[in-house]
Design an enzyme around this catalytic site. Structure first.
Site: not given
Lengths: 282, 263
Positions: A40-41, A43-47, A169
Site C-alpha cells: 500500500g502507498h 499513509g494507507s494504514g499498513k504500519s 518495512e
C-alpha cells in the site's frame, strides 16, 4: 490450514485525526505457516495494521472489530501473551537495537520474560547461529551494517520462539545486499520452521516471496491475491504503493508495441530467459 | 569529537582490565577517601608509587592519563595558586597586602596538585580499563540495596546502558546533519561567538527532533519484545567476584594501613 490470525471489522483512528481513520473495517485472515505481504502507498494504514496486531497502539474506543491471534482475542489481559507469539522487526535498524552488544540485544526479550540464565545463553547462541551472526556476538551496534542489525533483530525474535514474525518495512532502509541477506534469513525461517510471516513492504522482490498479497488503500483492503494475480495489474502497481521492477515496465512497453508477452510475473532473469527463447526455434 | 577521554575504554586484557567492575568502582571512590589521610611527602610518595604501579599494570599508555588531566588543568592551577597565596606559616618568602608566599603555602600547593593528579589518574584508570556497560552493571549491582527505598535500580541501569549505546549513533547523526547543513551554507567554524552559537541551532533542532522519534521507536520496539519494567526480569550478564578482586581490596587495605602509620 488453520488461521493463525483473524482480523474482523478492524477500524482505527489516531487521536488527533478524528475525521480520517487510519483503518476502516479491515477484514483478513492469515494462515499458519504462510507468507503474507501487505502493500500500500504511504499513509494507507499498513504500519497501523501491523502495530494493531501486536497491541502496540492505544485501543480506539470507536473500534467495533476484533483481532484474534492463535485463538486468543486481543484485549488488555491477553496482550502480553499475544506479544510473546509475535516477533516484530521494525524499519529503522538502529532504533530497535536495545542491548549494548549483539548478544545483549538478542537476550533482551528473554530477560523480559524471565527466562533462566543457562537456558537464555543456549537460546541466544542458537539464535545467533541461525542468522549467521555468531562471530559478531560481542560487537557493539555501531560496528554493524544495517543488514546485520536487522539480522540481530531477527535473532532476538528467533530466541523468543514466536509463531509469527512481522516485518514492518524492515528492509526499506537497507542496501540491496543487506535486503537480500535479511530476506534469505526470513525465507529460511518460513520454510524450515514454518513460521508465519507478515511482511509490510514497498519492495516488489519482498512481495514476490509471499504466498498471498493484501493491498491496502486509505485504510481499506482493496485487493487480495497471489503475487502473480496482483502483479498482473502492471502500471497500477505504482498506485498500490509498489516500486515496479524493470522487467514489468519492459513487459508493458513490449505489449504496447504488440508483442505477445506472458501475463505472469517474471523476475529480471526470467524476463531475460523469455526474451532470448521467444524467437528460438529449437 | 573523539577528544572526550573521560569515559573512553581502551580494550586490553591486563590484570586491571579483568577486575570486577564493582570492585574497581568502589575502590576508585575509596582511593579519593584515603588520599586525605596523606599529610607528608612520604605518604604522597607512597600513593604516587601505588598509582603508578596500577597504571603500569593496566598496560595502557601513560599518555592517555596525562591527557585526562589536561581538561582540568586550569581548575587545578587555580586551586594551587589560591593555596600558595593564602597559606601562612614557616619561612616567608614574599608578601603584598593579603597575598603571601610562604614555605607552608608552597608545600600545601604541591600536595593539592598531587592530590588532584592522583585522583584523576585513578578515575581515568577506572574508565580506561572498564567498558561503560560493565560500569553500568556495577552501578546497578551496588545500588541494589536501595531497592528497599523504591529506587528503580534496574530502570536506572537500563537508562544508562541505552544512553551509552546511543552515543555513537547520535554522534554519527550529528556528523550527518552538520554535513547536510554545511551543504546548505551553514558555517560552523568561524565568526564571533554569537554567530557560532547561532550556527548550532540548525544542528540542534533536527538532532532533538530525531532523538525524540528514536525514543518513540525504541519504546515501541521494547514493548513489542515484552518489556514491562524491571519486575520479574532475569539477567543475561552477571558479575562474578574472583580471588583477584579480593587481592585488589587487600592491596588497598595495606596502603591504608601504611598511610595511617606514616601520619
Amino acid at each position: 490450514m488453520a488461521n493463525i490470525i483473524e482480523v474482523t471489522d478492524l477500524s482505527y483512528h489516531y487521536p488527533q485525526m478524528e475525521q480520517r481513520p487510519a483503518l476502516q473495517h479491515v477484514n483478513f485472515t492469515v494462515q499458519a505457516g504462510e507468507w503474507l505481504a501487505i502493500i500500500g502507498h504511504n499513509g494507507s494504514g499498513k504500519s497501523t495494521l501491523a502495530k494493531s496486531l501486536d497491541g502496540l497502539l492505544t485501543p480506539d474506543p470507536q473500534n467495533k472489530g476484533e483481532i484474534k491471534v492463535a485463538g486468543l482475542t486481543l484485549t488488555d489481559e491477553t496482550v502480553w501473551q499475544i506479544r510473546a507469539k509475535i516477533g516484530m522487526v521494525f524499519q529503522n535498524p538502529d532504533n530497535q537495537f536495545v542491548g549494548a552488544t549483539v548478544e545483549d540485544d538478542v537476550a533482551f526479550g528473554l530477560e523480559n520474560r524471565g527466562v533462566p540464565r543457562p537456558e537464555m545463553q543456549e537460546r541466544v547462541h542458537a539464535a545467533l547461529k541461525r542468522v549467521r551472526m555468531t562471530e559478531f556476538a560481542d560487537r557493539e551496534p555501531a560496528r554493524l551494517s544495517g543488514g546485520q542489525k536487522q539480522r540481530v533483530a531477527i535473532a532476538g525474535i528467533i530466541a523468543q520462539r514466536p509463531d509469527i514474525i512481522i516485518l514492518d518495512e524492515s528492509t526499506s532502509m537497507l542496501d540491496p545486499k543487506g535486503r537480500a541477506e535479511v530476506l534469505a534469513t526470513v525465507r529460511q525461517l518460513n520454510q524450515e520452521d514454518h513460521l508465519t510471516v507478515i511482511s509490510i513492504t514497498h519492495d516488489i522482490d519482498e512481495a514476490a516471496q509471499a504466498n498471498r498479497i493484501v493491498v491496502l488503500d486509505d485504510g481499506q483492503v482493496k485487493e487480495t491475491g497471489t503475487p502473480a494475480e496482483i502483479f498482473a495489474y502492471g502500471e497500477r502497481l505504482i498506485e498500490m504503493g509498489l516500486d515496479v521492477p524493470y522487467a514489468e515496465r519492459l513487459k508493458t512497453a513490449l505489449r504496447q508495441v504488440g508483442a505477445d508477452v506472458p501475463k505472469q510475473y517474471l523476475t529480471e532473469e526470467g524476463m531475460a530467459d523469455w526474451l532470448w527463447t521467444s524467437h528460438s526455434k529449437m | 569529537m573523539n577528544k572526550l577521554i573521560f569515559g573512553r575504554y581502551i580494550p586490553g586484557d591486563s590484570f586491571i582490565h579483568r577486575l570486577d567492575p564493582r570492585g574497581k568502582l568502589l575502590l576508585s571512590f575509596y582511593f579519593i577517601g584515603i588520599i586525605f589521610l596523606a599529610h607528608n611527602w612520604q605518604s604522597y610518595l607512597l600513593l604516587f608509587l601505588f598509582t603508578m604501579f596500577a597504571v603500569l599494570m593496566s598496560r595502557v599508555n601513560l599518555g592517555f592519563f596525562i591527557r585526562g588531566v589536561r581538561p582540568l588543568i586550569w581548575l587545578i592551577l587555580f586551586t594551587v595558586i589560591l593555596q600558595i597565596f593564602f597559606t601562612r606559616g614557616g619561612h616567608l618568602y614574599w608578601h603584598w597586602g593579603p597575598l603571601v608566599v610562604s614555605q607552608y603555602g608552597l608545600v600545601n600547593g604541591g600536595y593539592i596538585f598531587m592530590r588532584f593528579v592522583l585522583i584523576i589518574f585513578m578515575s581515568t584508570l577506572l574508565t580506561l580499563t572498564t567498558p561503560p556497560l560493565q560500569l553500568s552493571d556495577a552501578i546497578e549491582s551496588i545500588l541494589k540495596p536501595f531497592k528497599v527505598f523504591h529506587l528503580p535500580v534496574y530502570e536506572i541501569a537500563l537508562m544508562i546502558s541505552i544512553a551509552l549505546r546511543f552515543v555513537p549513533t547520535l554522534m554519527d547523526e550529528t556528523e550527518k546533519i552538520m554535513n547536510a547543513q554545511r551543504a546548505r551554507g551553514v558555517d560552523f567554524g568561524s565568526g564571533s561567538l554569537s554567530q557560532k552559537m547561532r550556527a548550532i541551532i540548525p544542528l540542534l533542532i533536527p538532532l532533538f527532533v530525531n532523538s525524540f522519534n528514536r525514543a518513540e521507536d525504541l519504546a515501541t520496539a521494547m514493548e513489542a519484545r515484552g518489556y514491562q519494567g524491571g519486575e520479574g526480569r532475569t539477567k543475561y550478564r552477571v558479575l562474578t567476584w574472583k580471588g583477584q578482586d579480593t587481592l585488589a581490596v587487600a592491596a588497598f587495605a595495606v596502603i591504608t594501613g601504611l598511610l595511617i602509620w606514616l601520619r
